[in-house]
Design a protein around this motif. Structure first.
Motif, PDB file in Angstrom:
ATOM      1  N   ASN A   1       0.839  -1.198   0.000  1.00 10.06           N
ATOM      2  CA  ASN A   1       0.000   0.000   0.000  1.00 10.06           C
ATOM      3  C   ASN A   1       0.871   1.244   0.000  1.00 10.06           C
ATOM      4  N   SER A   2       0.294   2.333  -0.429  1.00 11.70           N
ATOM      5  CA  SER A   2       1.034   3.597  -0.514  1.00 11.70           C
ATOM      6  C   SER A   2       1.075   4.287   0.847  1.00 11.70           C
ATOM      7  N   TYR A   3       2.152   4.987   1.083  1.00  8.57           N
ATOM      8  CA  TYR A   3       2.220   5.846   2.253  1.00  8.57           C
ATOM      9  C   TYR A   3       1.359   7.079   2.012  1.00  8.57           C
ATOM     10  N   GLN A   4       0.622   7.488   3.035  1.00  3.75           N
ATOM     11  CA  GLN A   4      -0.232   8.665   2.916  1.00  3.75           C
ATOM     12  C   GLN A   4       0.445   9.930   3.416  1.00  3.75           C
ATOM     13  N   THR A   5       1.307   9.788   4.415  1.00  8.33           N
ATOM     14  CA  THR A   5       1.948  10.962   5.017  1.00  8.33           C
ATOM     15  C   THR A   5       3.429  10.717   5.210  1.00  8.33           C
ATOM     16  N   TRP A   6       4.165  11.820   5.355  1.00  6.26           N
ATOM     17  CA  TRP A   6       5.580  11.706   5.672  1.00  6.26           C
ATOM     18  C   TRP A   6       5.798  11.103   7.054  1.00  6.26           C
ATOM     19  N   GLU A   7       4.861  11.347   7.946  1.00  3.22           N
ATOM     20  CA  GLU A   7       4.985  10.764   9.279  1.00  3.22           C
ATOM     21  C   GLU A   7       5.031   9.245   9.200  1.00  3.22           C
ATOM     22  N   GLU A   8       4.208   8.657   8.342  1.00  4.06           N
ATOM     23  CA  GLU A   8       4.162   7.197   8.223  1.00  4.06           C
ATOM     24  C   GLU A   8       5.496   6.631   7.759  1.00  4.06           C
ATOM     25  N   ILE A   9       6.044   7.190   6.707  1.00  2.86           N
ATOM     26  CA  ILE A   9       7.264   6.610   6.134  1.00  2.86           C
ATOM     27  C   ILE A   9       8.465   6.884   7.036  1.00  2.86           C
ATOM     28  N   ILE A  10       8.485   8.035   7.678  1.00  3.72           N
ATOM     29  CA  ILE A  10       9.577   8.335   8.611  1.00  3.72           C
ATOM     30  C   ILE A  10       9.524   7.384   9.801  1.00  3.72           C
ATOM     31  N   ASN A  11       8.334   7.123  10.298  1.00  6.39           N
ATOM     32  CA  ASN A  11       8.208   6.186  11.425  1.00  6.39           C
ATOM     33  C   ASN A  11       8.664   4.787  11.041  1.00  6.39           C
ATOM     34  N   ASP A  12       8.320   4.341   9.850  1.00  4.59           N
ATOM     35  CA  ASP A  12       8.769   3.020   9.405  1.00  4.59           C
ATOM     36  C   ASP A  12      10.289   2.959   9.308  1.00  4.59           C
ATOM     37  N   ALA A  13      10.884   4.031   8.791  1.00  6.50           N
ATOM     38  CA  ALA A  13      12.341   4.073   8.666  1.00  6.50           C
ATOM     39  C   ALA A  13      12.993   4.071  10.047  1.00  6.50           C
ATOM     40  N   GLU A  14      12.413   4.805  10.976  1.00  6.99           N
ATOM     41  CA  GLU A  14      12.972   4.866  12.332  1.00  6.99           C
ATOM     42  C   GLU A  14      12.988   3.494  13.004  1.00  6.99           C
ATOM     43  N   ASP A  15      11.991   2.678  12.675  1.00  9.85           N
ATOM     44  CA  ASP A  15      11.873   1.365  13.315  1.00  9.85           C
ATOM     45  C   ASP A  15      12.659   0.270  12.600  1.00  9.85           C
ATOM     46  N   TRP A  16      13.277   0.611  11.488  1.00  9.51           N
ATOM     47  CA  TRP A  16      13.985  -0.407  10.711  1.00  9.51           C
ATOM     48  C   TRP A  16      15.285  -0.802  11.389  1.00  9.51           C
ATOM     49  N   SER A  17      15.545  -2.078  11.342  1.00  6.84           N
ATOM     50  CA  SER A  17      16.832  -2.641  11.719  1.00  6.84           C
ATOM     51  C   SER A  17      17.315  -2.124  13.069  1.00  6.84           C
ATOM     52  N   PHE A  18      18.514  -1.543  13.094  1.00  6.02           N
ATOM     53  CA  PHE A  18      19.171  -1.130  14.329  1.00  6.02           C
ATOM     54  C   PHE A  18      19.159   0.389  14.502  1.00  6.02           C
ATOM     55  N   PHE A  19      18.310   1.103  13.750  1.00  3.03           N
ATOM     56  CA  PHE A  19      18.433   2.555  13.670  1.00  3.03           C
ATOM     57  C   PHE A  19      18.025   3.277  14.959  1.00  3.03           C
TER      58      PHE A  19
ATOM     59  N   PHE B   1      15.576  10.982  -0.480  1.00  9.08           N
ATOM     60  CA  PHE B   1      15.113  10.106   0.598  1.00  9.08           C
ATOM     61  C   PHE B   1      14.602   8.777   0.060  1.00  9.08           C
ATOM     62  N   ASP B   2      13.766   8.814  -0.956  1.00  6.90           N
ATOM     63  CA  ASP B   2      13.158   7.581  -1.459  1.00  6.90           C
ATOM     64  C   ASP B   2      14.209   6.586  -1.941  1.00  6.90           C
ATOM     65  N   LYS B   3      15.163   7.076  -2.721  1.00  6.60           N
ATOM     66  CA  LYS B   3      16.198   6.182  -3.257  1.00  6.60           C
ATOM     67  C   LYS B   3      17.051   5.616  -2.125  1.00  6.60           C
ATOM     68  N   LYS B   4      17.430   6.454  -1.196  1.00  2.89           N
ATOM     69  CA  LYS B   4      18.240   5.987  -0.065  1.00  2.89           C
ATOM     70  C   LYS B   4      17.467   4.968   0.784  1.00  2.89           C
ATOM     71  N   TRP B   5      16.180   5.227   0.977  1.00  2.88           N
ATOM     72  CA  TRP B   5      15.366   4.340   1.805  1.00  2.88           C
ATOM     73  C   TRP B   5      15.240   2.963   1.151  1.00  2.88           C
ATOM     74  N   GLU B   6      15.011   2.918  -0.140  1.00  3.10           N
ATOM     75  CA  GLU B   6      14.908   1.635  -0.836  1.00  3.10           C
ATOM     76  C   GLU B   6      16.236   0.885  -0.785  1.00  3.10           C
ATOM     77  N   ASN B   7      17.351   1.582  -0.996  1.00  2.00           N
ATOM     78  CA  ASN B   7      18.656   0.926  -0.931  1.00  2.00           C
ATOM     79  C   ASN B   7      18.995   0.474   0.491  1.00  2.00           C
ATOM     80  N   THR B   8      18.558   1.251   1.464  1.00  2.00           N
ATOM     81  CA  THR B   8      18.801   0.890   2.866  1.00  2.00           C
ATOM     82  C   THR B   8      18.090  -0.405   3.220  1.00  2.00           C
ATOM     83  N   LYS B   9      16.855  -0.560   2.767  1.00  2.78           N
ATOM     84  CA  LYS B   9      16.105  -1.790   3.049  1.00  2.78           C
ATOM     85  C   LYS B   9      16.748  -2.994   2.372  1.00  2.78           C
TER      86      LYS B   9
END
Length: 815
Positions: A536-554, A574-582
């Motif tokens: 599903n698509s992210y609706q807000t920046w808050e959603e995607i930032i929260n997901d990134a914050e919870d990823w891995s060891f961050f 941000f988008d490109k870095k986030w996809e490569n980070t995952k």
């Protein structure tokens, strides 16, 4: 205004009192309660002698809660006080010669707990049993030698405690003085006329000893509160003693009629009734398997006191000065704060014995009234929330309300998980939130997330960055700047700080993210291409930032995703870095395992290939054990401001930057790490986390412990690995694609003869019988050149010729 004040005599004249079976045995008379008995009995006698402090005429005791069952009042709380008051009345009646007229009233008090206890009370209320008693007798000796006293009664805990309360003990304090802890000890030398006076005071309408009775039905409280109130077990607990002193303190402050203090004693909404009802319900939900609550209740109160002491101000600034002591295993040394008695006591997190209320008088010998008002407000709003705190990743172990955790780290012998200093910051933040208003799910979740992000920093060693009391205070000061119920806009209103500290960096990141999350007073819409895990698509920046914050060891810190190669805020990539980070890092990481989806040296090589000499010296040289893929290592690199370019390049998917051998030793090491098999070897080794670069025996070396790989021994390694007729004895010492050797002293064969190239570049011949590591030329000599067959390697010399020479000389030795 409280209107149901009563004396014991007035109370018992109107009520039959029965201590219910669910209540504990009488415990104020137990062994170990000498000081409690002394203090309580002394106050009772002072009241009878009209010697109370501040000219008080009445000693006001705590509340007694109870309900009527089968025409009997069963105390819910107050059993201990009532029993002691009964004994005081009985003993004074006996000594005043008033037992005959008193027994009809005294018979209205009994215990349901054991038949033996009830029978003992009945026997004490038979005046004829005491016809032979005189003031010269010991009351306990007299009782226990009567024919009506059964020897089996000595096994009844309540009877044992009553006898001990009557007689006292022969126990001295630390100064060798007897602790006067029994009724007879305290009143024994009083004249009969004085006892008569005491008796008349006790039964008068103006009795100098009074308490407050509250009916449970009046307050519409459930019957199961009996169980909750008595879940503490049979012993009189530390918490009960603490609670009595706490309420006593409030009562003393209210004695002069101060309305604000008296409000804290309100019969329906004051501290005493809250402690035993609404607040008890909070802890009851977290009770132990055997219905214990006192330990967690007491732990919470101590933690709240710590919180208030640590954050309190006085006219000169902070009430508690802090030093520079670093926390080691939870202990602090050489710190100013440990000179503060209250801090030293409260910070121990070990409440095995309640000895004194003094440490709780943290503000120049007092507790501010605001302390109690804040406690009321915080717990009221917490109760209204009626659910657990939001589950925020990496804060799961934090418990605002302490829990019993039998199989985890405990506080001394109390099975409650320890509260770390970092978690004390979170405790402060939760208190701040509920102090500032009622809870709302979204704002509370945002608040807890921001707090997590600010405090969860880790160092290169994987330990918390907040590990000293100054750091704890600084974190609390940052958090206290914010509006807990409107945290994003509050962050935007705050400016970034010009500081290089770790906590300041995390603070600044939260400010930067808040600007991206909010669009005016609304949450900013996300229009990028990234998808959630469910597609599903992210609706807000808050959603995607929260997901990134919870990823891995961050652990909430992701500035590497929106800082560009110059370290500036730039959300365009941000988008490109986030996809490569995952793709690069596991979603869930274990601190002892590789953080990468594919464990390899390649990401580190790409990163190191863009290091400058300064980067090398700051991040790789000497003390840094960072030649591994552990989460702590990657977090260290990703969050380093000086590595903005290397990190940006890695996350943008760029390839390794070409390097060449370099005459500068340190830059040449970067070449070796990035362009040889050196880093591959280290990453795949079992002890990769322990490798570090240093000088060792005049060599640059990368070593896990006592031995490792020389990085500037190319002549040695090339000769031993690539010279005809030379073979290294052990294949495991060969590193990379025949590029390096592991070890400081390397044994090798040349023309089937054995040699050792030692760490100082001395090459020794090894005798054929191998009885020693060096062939001896003359063991009577002390100088190396006279004693052994060896030579020192020199660049440009013919090394094989030197080896041949040694062997020829050795063979010419007479057999």
């Amino acid at each position: 205004m409280i209107t149901n004040k009563t004396s014991f005599w007035n109370f018992i004249s109107k009520n039959n009192i029965e201590i219910p079976i669910i209540q504990r045995d009488y415990a104020q008379g137990r062994d170990g309660k000498e000081y409690l008995r002394r203090n309580f009995l002394t106050e009772l006698k002072r009241a009878l002698d009209n010697e109370l402090d501040d000219g008080e005429s009445i000693l006001k005791l705590d509340f007694v809660y109870g309900t009527i069952e089968n025409d009997k009042l069963q105390p819910l709380d107050g059993q201990q006080r009532l029993t002691t008051l009964w004994l005081i009345h009985w003993y004074i009646a006996l000594r005043a010669g008033k037992l005959i007229e008193a027994v009809e009233q005294l018979k209205k008090f009994s215990y349901e707990t054991r038949i033996s206890s009830r029978e003992f009370f009945n026997c004490l209320c038979v005046p004829e049993h005491f016809n032979d008693f005189t003031a010269d007798n010991s009351i306990v000796d007299f009782i226990t030698t009567r024919t009506w006293f059964y020897s089996a009664w000595k096994q009844d805990p309540t009877i044992q405690s009553m006898l001990r309360m009557l007689s006292g003990t022969i126990i001295n304090d630390k100064f060798g003085e007897d602790i006067v802890d029994g009724i007879e000890e305290l009143f024994g030398n009083v004249e009969t006329t004085t006892f008569v006076s005491y008796w008349e005071k006790l039964i008068s309408d103006d009795s100098p000893i009074a308490f407050y009775h509250l009916s449970m039905k009046e307050f519409k409280l459930s019957d199961d509160l009996y169980i909750k109130m008595n879940a503490r077990g049979k012993q009189l607990t530390n918490f009960e003693n603490f609670k009595a002193d706490l309420i006593g303190y409030i009562r003393r402050q209210a004695a002069d009629g101060n309305k604000e203090w008296m409000k804290l004693l309100d019969a329906k909404k004051g501290i005493p009734i809250l402690l035993d009802t609404e607040w008890m319900d909070i802890f009851w939900k977290h009770r132990s398997n055997n219905n214990r609550v006192d330990e967690i209740y007491y732990a919470f109160m101590n933690r709240f006191f710590w919180n208030e002491l640590f954050t309190a101000n006085d006219n000169e600034g902070k009430l508690l000065p802090v030093g520079k002591g670093v926390l080691t295993n939870g202990n602090e040394t050489n710190t100013i704060e440990n000179e503060n008695h209250s801090y030293l006591y409260l910070n121990k997190e070990a409440y095995n014995a309640y000895g004194s209320f003094t440490p709780y008088l943290y503000d120049h010998g007092r507790i501010p009234q605001k302390f109690f008002e804040d406690l009321q407000e915080i717990l009221h709003n917490f109760i209204q929330y009626q659910t657990e705190l939001p589950k925020i990743k990496w804060l799961e172990s934090f418990k605002f309300i302490p829990n019993y955790e039998e199989d985890k780290q405990t506080i001394a012998d109390i099975p409650i998980s320890k509260l770390s200093q970092l978690q004390r910051i979170v405790f402060f933040a939760v208190c701040k939130y509920f102090r500032e208003g009622p809870a709302e799910e979204t704002s509370l979740k945002r608040w807890m997330r921001i707090v997590r992000n600010i405090v969860s920093g880790q160092g290169e060693d994987g330990e918390d960055q907040i590990r000293s009391t100054p750091a704890v205070r600084k974190a609390i000061e940052y958090i206290d700047r914010l509006d807990s119920h409107n945290v994003y806009l509050s962050l935007i209103d705050n400016q970034e700080v010009n500081s290089s500290t770790d906590i300041a960096k995390r603070w600044n990141e939260e400010v930067e993210k808040a600007h991206q999350i909010m669009d005016g007073d609304k949450v900013r819409k996300y229009l990028g291409t990234c998808k959630k895990e469910d597609s599903n698509s992210y609706q807000t920046w808050e959603e995607i930032i929260n997901d990134a914050e919870d990823w891995s060891f961050f652990k909430g810190s992701i500035r590497f995703l929106f800082h560009n190669a110059k370290g500036e805020v730039d959300w365009n990539d941000f988008d490109k870095k986030w996809e490569n980070t995952k793709k690069l890092f596991k979603k869930e990481s274990n601190e002892k395992e590789s953080a990468l989806n594919k464990d390899s040296s390649e990401p580190l090589k790409i990163l190191f290939s863009r290091f400058t000499l300064k980067n090398f010296e700051q991040k790789l040289w000497w003390k840094h054990r960072v030649f591994n893929n552990l989460p702590r290592t990657w977090l260290y690199f990703l969050l380093s401001n000086s590595l903005s370019l290397p990190v940006h390049s890695l996350l943008m998917g760029e390839e390794l930057s070409p390097l060449s051998p370099n005459s500068n030793d340190k830059l040449n090491i970067l070449y070796q790490l990035c362009c040889t098999g050196l880093l591959d070897y280290i990453i795949l080794s079992n002890n990769a986390p322990w490798y570090w670069i240093r000088w060792y025996h005049e060599h640059l070396a990368i070593y896990p412990s006592g031995c490792g790989i020389f990085l500037n021994a190319k002549d040695r390694d090339d000769f031993l690995l690539h010279t005809k007729e030379v073979t290294v004895e052990q294949e495991k010492v060969i590193v990379g694609n025949n590029e390096f050797l592991f070890g400081s002293d390397i044994r090798f064969k040349y023309k089937e003869n054995k040699y050792c190239w030692e760490r100082n570049d001395y090459i020794f011949l090894i005798p054929q019988d191998e009885n020693s590591n060096r062939a001896v030329r003359n063991d009577t000599k002390t100088e190396l050149e006279d004693k052994y067959y060896y030579f020192k390697y020199k660049k440009g010399e013919n090394t094989t010729a030197q080896l041949d020479r040694l062997l020829d000389e050795y063979k010419r030795i007479p057999s």
